[in-house]
Design a protein around this motif. Structure first.
Motif, PDB file in Angstrom:
ATOM      1  N   VAL A 244      12.589  29.312 -26.250  1.00  0.00           N
ATOM      2  CA  VAL A 244      11.781  29.771 -27.376  1.00  0.00           C
ATOM      3  C   VAL A 244      12.178  31.202 -27.744  1.00  0.00           C
ATOM      4  O   VAL A 244      12.482  32.015 -26.874  1.00  0.00           O
ATOM      5  N   SER A 245      12.225  31.501 -29.037  1.00  0.00           N
ATOM      6  CA  SER A 245      12.678  32.822 -29.514  1.00  0.00           C
ATOM      7  C   SER A 245      11.531  33.826 -29.463  1.00  0.00           C
ATOM      8  O   SER A 245      10.992  34.253 -30.487  1.00  0.00           O
ATOM      9  N   MET A 246      11.164  34.203 -28.256  1.00  0.00           N
ATOM     10  CA  MET A 246      10.033  35.090 -28.043  1.00  0.00           C
ATOM     11  C   MET A 246      10.440  36.176 -27.055  1.00  0.00           C
ATOM     12  O   MET A 246      11.080  35.894 -26.030  1.00  0.00           O
ATOM     13  N   LEU A 247      10.080  37.433 -27.383  1.00  0.00           N
ATOM     14  CA  LEU A 247      10.448  38.570 -26.545  1.00  0.00           C
ATOM     15  C   LEU A 247       9.181  39.329 -26.170  1.00  0.00           C
ATOM     16  O   LEU A 247       8.435  39.786 -27.046  1.00  0.00           O
ATOM     17  N   TYR A 248       8.963  39.470 -24.872  1.00  0.00           N
ATOM     18  CA  TYR A 248       7.769  40.151 -24.355  1.00  0.00           C
ATOM     19  C   TYR A 248       8.173  41.526 -23.853  1.00  0.00           C
ATOM     20  O   TYR A 248       9.060  41.659 -23.007  1.00  0.00           O
ATOM     21  N   LEU A 249       7.531  42.572 -24.389  1.00  0.00           N
ATOM     22  CA  LEU A 249       7.745  43.948 -23.951  1.00  0.00           C
ATOM     23  C   LEU A 249       6.539  44.348 -23.103  1.00  0.00           C
ATOM     24  O   LEU A 249       5.496  44.760 -23.634  1.00  0.00           O
ATOM     25  N   PRO A 250       6.632  44.201 -21.793  1.00  0.00           N
ATOM     26  CA  PRO A 250       5.448  44.425 -20.948  1.00  0.00           C
ATOM     27  C   PRO A 250       5.038  45.887 -20.868  1.00  0.00           C
ATOM     28  O   PRO A 250       5.877  46.781 -20.754  1.00  0.00           O
ATOM     29  N   LEU A 251       3.742  46.118 -20.956  1.00  0.00           N
ATOM     30  CA  LEU A 251       3.164  47.419 -20.666  1.00  0.00           C
ATOM     31  C   LEU A 251       2.740  47.382 -19.204  1.00  0.00           C
ATOM     32  O   LEU A 251       1.881  46.595 -18.817  1.00  0.00           O
ATOM     33  N   LYS A 252       3.376  48.191 -18.387  1.00  0.00           N
ATOM     34  CA  LYS A 252       3.120  48.166 -16.953  1.00  0.00           C
ATOM     35  C   LYS A 252       1.637  48.374 -16.665  1.00  0.00           C
ATOM     36  O   LYS A 252       0.973  49.159 -17.309  1.00  0.00           O
ATOM     37  N   GLY A 253       1.166  47.648 -15.650  1.00  0.00           N
ATOM     38  CA  GLY A 253      -0.245  47.689 -15.325  1.00  0.00           C
ATOM     39  C   GLY A 253      -1.051  46.661 -16.090  1.00  0.00           C
ATOM     40  O   GLY A 253      -2.260  46.548 -15.917  1.00  0.00           O
ATOM     41  N   GLY A 254      -0.385  45.903 -16.950  1.00  0.00           N
ATOM     42  CA  GLY A 254      -1.052  44.872 -17.731  1.00  0.00           C
ATOM     43  C   GLY A 254      -0.868  43.491 -17.115  1.00  0.00           C
ATOM     44  O   GLY A 254      -0.377  43.353 -15.995  1.00  0.00           O
ATOM     45  N   PRO A 255      -1.215  42.446 -17.860  1.00  0.00           N
ATOM     46  CA  PRO A 255      -1.144  41.079 -17.331  1.00  0.00           C
ATOM     47  C   PRO A 255       0.275  40.503 -17.392  1.00  0.00           C
ATOM     48  O   PRO A 255       0.517  39.452 -17.998  1.00  0.00           O
ATOM     49  N   GLU A 256       1.224  41.171 -16.772  1.00  0.00           N
ATOM     50  CA  GLU A 256       2.624  40.767 -16.878  1.00  0.00           C
ATOM     51  C   GLU A 256       2.874  39.380 -16.284  1.00  0.00           C
ATOM     52  O   GLU A 256       3.529  38.539 -16.906  1.00  0.00           O
ATOM     53  N   ALA A 257       2.358  39.141 -15.073  1.00  0.00           N
ATOM     54  CA  ALA A 257       2.624  37.867 -14.404  1.00  0.00           C
ATOM     55  C   ALA A 257       2.020  36.700 -15.179  1.00  0.00           C
ATOM     56  O   ALA A 257       2.645  35.634 -15.310  1.00  0.00           O
ATOM     57  N   GLU A 258       0.834  36.891 -15.715  1.00  0.00           N
ATOM     58  CA  GLU A 258       0.159  35.806 -16.437  1.00  0.00           C
ATOM     59  C   GLU A 258       0.909  35.466 -17.730  1.00  0.00           C
ATOM     60  O   GLU A 258       1.097  34.292 -18.069  1.00  0.00           O
ATOM     61  N   VAL A 259       1.370  36.476 -18.447  1.00  0.00           N
ATOM     62  CA  VAL A 259       2.104  36.238 -19.691  1.00  0.00           C
ATOM     63  C   VAL A 259       3.445  35.576 -19.390  1.00  0.00           C
ATOM     64  O   VAL A 259       3.867  34.640 -20.084  1.00  0.00           O
ATOM     65  N   ALA A 260       4.131  36.040 -18.329  1.00  0.00           N
ATOM     66  CA  ALA A 260       5.419  35.443 -17.963  1.00  0.00           C
ATOM     67  C   ALA A 260       5.241  33.976 -17.568  1.00  0.00           C
ATOM     68  O   ALA A 260       6.060  33.119 -17.930  1.00  0.00           O
ATOM     69  N   GLN A 261       4.173  33.678 -16.849  1.00  0.00           N
ATOM     70  CA  GLN A 261       3.913  32.288 -16.456  1.00  0.00           C
ATOM     71  C   GLN A 261       3.686  31.412 -17.688  1.00  0.00           C
ATOM     72  O   GLN A 261       4.173  30.285 -17.772  1.00  0.00           O
ATOM     73  N   TRP A 262       2.956  31.955 -18.662  1.00  0.00           N
ATOM     74  CA  TRP A 262       2.701  31.202 -19.888  1.00  0.00           C
ATOM     75  C   TRP A 262       3.992  30.991 -20.682  1.00  0.00           C
ATOM     76  O   TRP A 262       4.251  29.904 -21.196  1.00  0.00           O
ATOM     77  N   MET A 263       4.833  32.024 -20.769  1.00  0.00           N
ATOM     78  CA  MET A 263       6.101  31.900 -21.487  1.00  0.00           C
ATOM     79  C   MET A 263       7.010  30.875 -20.822  1.00  0.00           C
ATOM     80  O   MET A 263       7.706  30.111 -21.495  1.00  0.00           O
ATOM     81  N   ALA A 264       6.984  30.828 -19.484  1.00  0.00           N
ATOM     82  CA  ALA A 264       7.793  29.834 -18.777  1.00  0.00           C
ATOM     83  C   ALA A 264       7.331  28.421 -19.125  1.00  0.00           C
ATOM     84  O   ALA A 264       8.144  27.492 -19.242  1.00  0.00           O
ATOM     85  N   GLY A 265       6.008  28.262 -19.312  1.00  0.00           N
ATOM     86  CA  GLY A 265       5.488  26.961 -19.717  1.00  0.00           C
ATOM     87  C   GLY A 265       6.001  26.542 -21.084  1.00  0.00           C
ATOM     88  O   GLY A 265       6.253  25.357 -21.338  1.00  0.00           O
ATOM     89  N   LEU A 266       6.191  27.512 -21.981  1.00  0.00           N
ATOM     90  CA  LEU A 266       6.751  27.198 -23.298  1.00  0.00           C
ATOM     91  C   LEU A 266       8.177  26.683 -23.175  1.00  0.00           C
ATOM     92  O   LEU A 266       8.611  25.793 -23.908  1.00  0.00           O
ATOM     93  N   ASP A 267       8.920  27.265 -22.235  1.00  0.00           N
ATOM     94  CA  ASP A 267      10.303  26.855 -21.995  1.00  0.00           C
ATOM     95  C   ASP A 267      10.404  25.657 -21.070  1.00  0.00           C
ATOM     96  O   ASP A 267      11.507  25.175 -20.786  1.00  0.00           O
ATOM     97  N   GLN A 268       9.216  25.214 -20.576  1.00  0.00           N
ATOM     98  CA  GLN A 268       9.176  24.109 -19.614  1.00  0.00           C
ATOM     99  C   GLN A 268      10.099  24.400 -18.431  1.00  0.00           C
ATOM    100  O   GLN A 268      10.937  23.580 -18.043  1.00  0.00           O
ATOM    101  N   ALA A 269       9.925  25.609 -17.892  1.00  0.00           N
ATOM    102  CA  ALA A 269      10.765  26.042 -16.776  1.00  0.00           C
ATOM    103  C   ALA A 269       9.941  26.916 -15.849  1.00  0.00           C
ATOM    104  O   ALA A 269       8.793  27.275 -16.145  1.00  0.00           O
ATOM    105  N   ALA A 270      10.516  27.279 -14.722  1.00  0.00           N
ATOM    106  CA  ALA A 270       9.863  28.191 -13.799  1.00  0.00           C
ATOM    107  C   ALA A 270       9.982  29.608 -14.347  1.00  0.00           C
ATOM    108  O   ALA A 270      10.911  29.906 -15.105  1.00  0.00           O
TER     109      ALA A 270
END
Length: 464
Positions: A244-270
């Motif tokens: 998926v053509s999506m780019l996440y610019l994480p702000l440290k101290g934020g919900p990085e792991a949760e957003v990455a997990q959700w993005m992986a679901g979009l790609d149907q990957a780990a």
């Protein structure tokens, strides 16, 4: 652009060996409105090669040459002037309200220079608060640019206030500074001040002007000081979708792991299949390959962010903690942290005290008052976003408490009709923020992170 700079130029030209060539780099004319060239260089030649005109002025065997430069003149020559230590910089300043009113009157009358008082045209300026604010902002920005650049280059300028122009001693001192040997007995009297009346008498709406000026914060009393070092774009921390053509610019101290997990679901990957650890070249390649991509960041409320970082990096003594910083905070800052991490005897009151102590440390860290590094996890989110801007700001800024709706909506715009739910972060242990949060703690957090509260409009923290 009126009497002040004209008067300065006229007196400089009165000294043997000094020549000021007018507004040499005015984008609308060359030197003066009715002139066609300077030292054989026409306006067309100057436009094609501005350095050519500067070189001609420098090579003039008859005098030390110069010109008047305003903030809206050809920007290509500014660096050429500033970086040349042999170029003398004279900075003429004036009360910005006086210069604004003078400019407005000149626009109204069309009279920019006066040599015969009998020909003076009268008019009153119409004060416009928005226009004046823009005028002051442009002047201050240019003055600050000059000051900072000259400081960085190890140079200094000769500052002349508008009122100094009537002093023959100051003009003679300026000439000596430039290298001229002649001294003037008196100043040129051909130019006349065009509007000698008090500024209130020169404005058509003086009451409106006074009301607007009363609201200006002349001494920046409400400005939030910023002592944070500038942060780069931190490209290796970016997370890009492999499919998926999506780019996440994480702000440290934020919900990085949760957003990455959700993005992986979009790609149907780990999550590890997502593209991470890029350098700037690889980021540009990904952007070129993914036309129409969308980028985003997720803001977390400063209270929730500070507490999450405190629990994960400082209170915790095991994996993922900043052990060295943790030990320093215990030893030098007196943070009441259990040496081996919280145990069954660790109370809610202890937790609140330790968290409040951590916030006081963050306050000092943000102000540059500690030797401990200012970590990205407790730096302000506004400074991190400013760093992103070097390579392109995110085109969507989402708040954590709205990401469960906004992120799936973004995915649907990119063609993912069933984007799945965004995971919720696990509560901190042994105590959640809601267990210790109160008005006193909120007041402390909002004072520490005043810049983020002001920039993003945060109010008191609310659960969920």
């Amino acid at each position: 652009m009126r009497t002040g700079s004209n008067f300065l130029e006229t007196n400089l030209n009165a000294f043997d060996g000094l020549t000021c060539h007018g507004e040499a780099f005015n984008p609308h004319f060359i030197g003066y409105p009715n002139s066609t060239e300077i030292l054989g260089v026409t306006q067309a030649m100057r436009e094609a090669d501005p350095a050519r005109l500067i070189q001609k002025i420098k090579e003039d065997p008859n005098s030390i040459g110069g010109f008047r430069y305003f903030h809206d003149h050809d920007p290509r020559v500014l660096d050429v002037m500033l970086e040349d230590p042999r170029c003398a910089k004279i900075i003429l300043t004036r009360n910005p309200l006086d210069s604004y009113v003078s400019w407005k009157i000149a626009k109204e009358t069309g009279q920019w220079k006066l040599t015969n008082v009998k020909r003076r045209k009268e008019a009153k300026a119409q004060f416009d608060a928005v226009e004046f604010a823009a005028h002051v902002g442009a002047l201050q920005a240019f003055q600050t640019t000059l000051l900072n650049r000259l400081q960085a280059l190890g140079q200094t300028a000769f500052y002349v206030a508008y009122e100094d122009l009537q002093s023959v001693d100051v003009m003679n001192g300026l000439a000596r500074w430039l290298g001229a040997t002649q001294q003037l007995e008196e100043l040129d009297g051909s130019l006349k001040r065009q509007n000698p009346a008090p500024v209130l008498a020169k404005v058509a709406n003086p009451d409106e002007m006074q009301e607007a000026l009363a609201g200006l914060d002349r001494f920046n009393l409400t400005r939030t000081p910023n002592f944070e070092p500038r942060r780069g774009p931190a490209v290796p921390g970016y997370i890009a979708g492999a499919d998926v053509s999506m780019l996440y610019l994480p702000l440290k101290g934020g919900p990085e792991a949760e957003v990455a997990q959700w993005m992986a679901g979009l790609d149907q990957a780990a999550p590890e299949a997502l593209i991470q650890g890029m350098n700037q070249k690889q980021l540009r390649q990904w952007k070129r390959k993914n036309k129409g991509f969308r980028s985003f960041s997720v803001l977390r409320h400063p209270a929730a962010r500070a507490h999450a970082v405190f629990c994960r990096r400082i209170l915790n003594a095991g994996e993922g903690s900043y052990r060295q910083i943790r030990n320093t905070l215990r030893r030098q800052f007196g943070l009441p942290l259990p040496e081996a991490g919280p145990d069954d005897g660790y109370s809610r009151a202890q937790h609140r005290e330790a968290f409040a102590g951590f916030l006081e440390f963050v306050r000092s860290s943000l102000a540059g008052q500690t030797s401990v590094r200012l970590d990205a996890e407790w730096a302000t989110q506004s400074q991190a976003l400013a760093g992103f801007a070097e390579l392109g700001s995110p085109d969507l800024l989402i708040r954590e408490d709205e990401m469960h709706e906004d992120l799936p909506a973004l995915a649907r715009k990119l063609g993912r009709l069933e984007p799945g739910a965004v995971p919720t972060a696990d509560p901190e242990t042994p105590f959640a923020l809601e267990d210790v949060y109160d008005e006193e703690l909120e007041a402390l957090i909002s004072s520490v992170y005043q810049r983020d509260y002001l920039t993003f409009g945060f109010g008191p923290w609310r659960k969920g």
